[in-house]
Design a protein around this motif. Structure first.
Motif, PDB file in Angstrom:
ATOM      1  N   TYR A  63      30.550  23.601  -6.034  1.00 38.78           N
ATOM      2  CA  TYR A  63      30.352  24.544  -5.191  1.00 38.78           C
ATOM      3  C   TYR A  63      31.375  25.750  -5.206  1.00 38.78           C
ATOM      4  N   ALA A  66      31.786  27.415  -8.784  1.00 39.25           N
ATOM      5  CA  ALA A  66      30.335  28.422  -8.886  1.00 39.25           C
ATOM      6  C   ALA A  66      30.745  29.833  -8.108  1.00 39.25           C
ATOM      7  N   ARG A  67      31.225  29.311  -6.821  1.00 37.02           N
ATOM      8  CA  ARG A  67      31.683  30.741  -6.033  1.00 37.02           C
ATOM      9  C   ARG A  67      32.775  31.635  -6.681  1.00 37.02           C
ATOM     10  N   THR A  70      31.260  33.473  -9.392  1.00 40.31           N
ATOM     11  CA  THR A  70      30.140  34.480  -9.289  1.00 40.31           C
ATOM     12  C   THR A  70      30.724  35.466  -8.385  1.00 40.31           C
ATOM     13  N   LYS A  71      31.324  35.114  -7.360  1.00 42.91           N
ATOM     14  CA  LYS A  71      31.625  35.981  -6.242  1.00 42.91           C
ATOM     15  C   LYS A  71      33.159  36.406  -5.939  1.00 42.91           C
ATOM     16  N   GLU A  93      35.077  38.182  -1.075  1.00 40.95           N
ATOM     17  CA  GLU A  93      34.130  38.081  -2.256  1.00 40.95           C
ATOM     18  C   GLU A  93      33.271  39.180  -2.457  1.00 40.95           C
ATOM     19  N   PRO A 114      25.712  32.075  -7.617  1.00 44.60           N
ATOM     20  CA  PRO A 114      26.389  30.833  -7.578  1.00 44.60           C
ATOM     21  C   PRO A 114      25.459  29.807  -7.730  1.00 44.60           C
ATOM     22  N   SER A 118      26.143  26.980 -10.909  1.00 36.07           N
ATOM     23  CA  SER A 118      26.537  25.888 -10.242  1.00 36.07           C
ATOM     24  C   SER A 118      25.985  24.449 -11.059  1.00 36.07           C
TER      25      SER A 118
END
Length: 165
Positions: A63, A66-67, A70-71, A93, A114, A118
């Motif tokens: 989790y 992935a964040r 992507t963020k 973010e 995300p 993931s």
């Protein structure tokens, strides 16, 4: 039937880069296959079972990674060739939108979602866990701790806002 015909039938706006998605899926499968072959040659023995605690740890780590990809503002340099900054959001973010066409757009979709990313971060973490469970747990614990820290930051902010109201 060509990929353009399939794409047109699939998405009337012709925005879905199906060829790019297929290339990304092929890259994922090829990487997983190469990793599996290398692990077998190396004599890696897979665990008979994965304890639930490790599943939770890998899930929290996936989790967070992935964040991060992507963020997070700081990883924008990774996304920049494939996305454009749409807006800043909360907690450091950003919201990026994919750009380009074909493979570039498909990679932009992957790097701005995300949920999509993931699968890749989980694949990497599970592969790492298969080869070196102790170091994967340590890294997973670090990313899980970051996830907990994020939630504590949100809890503090919500508590502070509630006290001010």
């Amino acid at each position: 039937m060509t990929i353009d015909t399939v794409a047109r039938d699939y998405d009337e706006q012709r925005n879905a880069p199906l060829g790019g998605y297929a290339a990304l899926a092929a890259a994922f499968v090829a990487t997983a296959g190469a990793f599996t072959a290398a692990a077998r040659r190396r004599g890696t023995v897979l665990p008979d079972r994965v304890p639930p605690w490790d599943v939770l740890l890998l899930g929290a780590a996936s989790y967070k990674t992935a964040r991060l990809f992507t963020k997070d503002k700081i990883t924008g340099f990774v996304r920049a060739p494939f996305t454009r900054r749409k807006e800043d959001t909360t907690a450091g973010e950003v919201m990026d939108e994919p750009r380009g066409s074909g493979l570039r757009l498909a990679v932009g979709d992957l790097l701005s979602c995300p949920f999509c990313f993931s699968a890749w971060s989980t694949g990497a973490l599970v592969g790492w866990y298969a080869v070196s469970p102790r170091s994967a747990r340590l890294a997973g614990a670090g990313f899980a701790a970051m996830t907990l820290a994020d939630w504590l930051q949100y809890a503090w902010t919500w508590t502070q806002q509630a006290a001010e109201d």
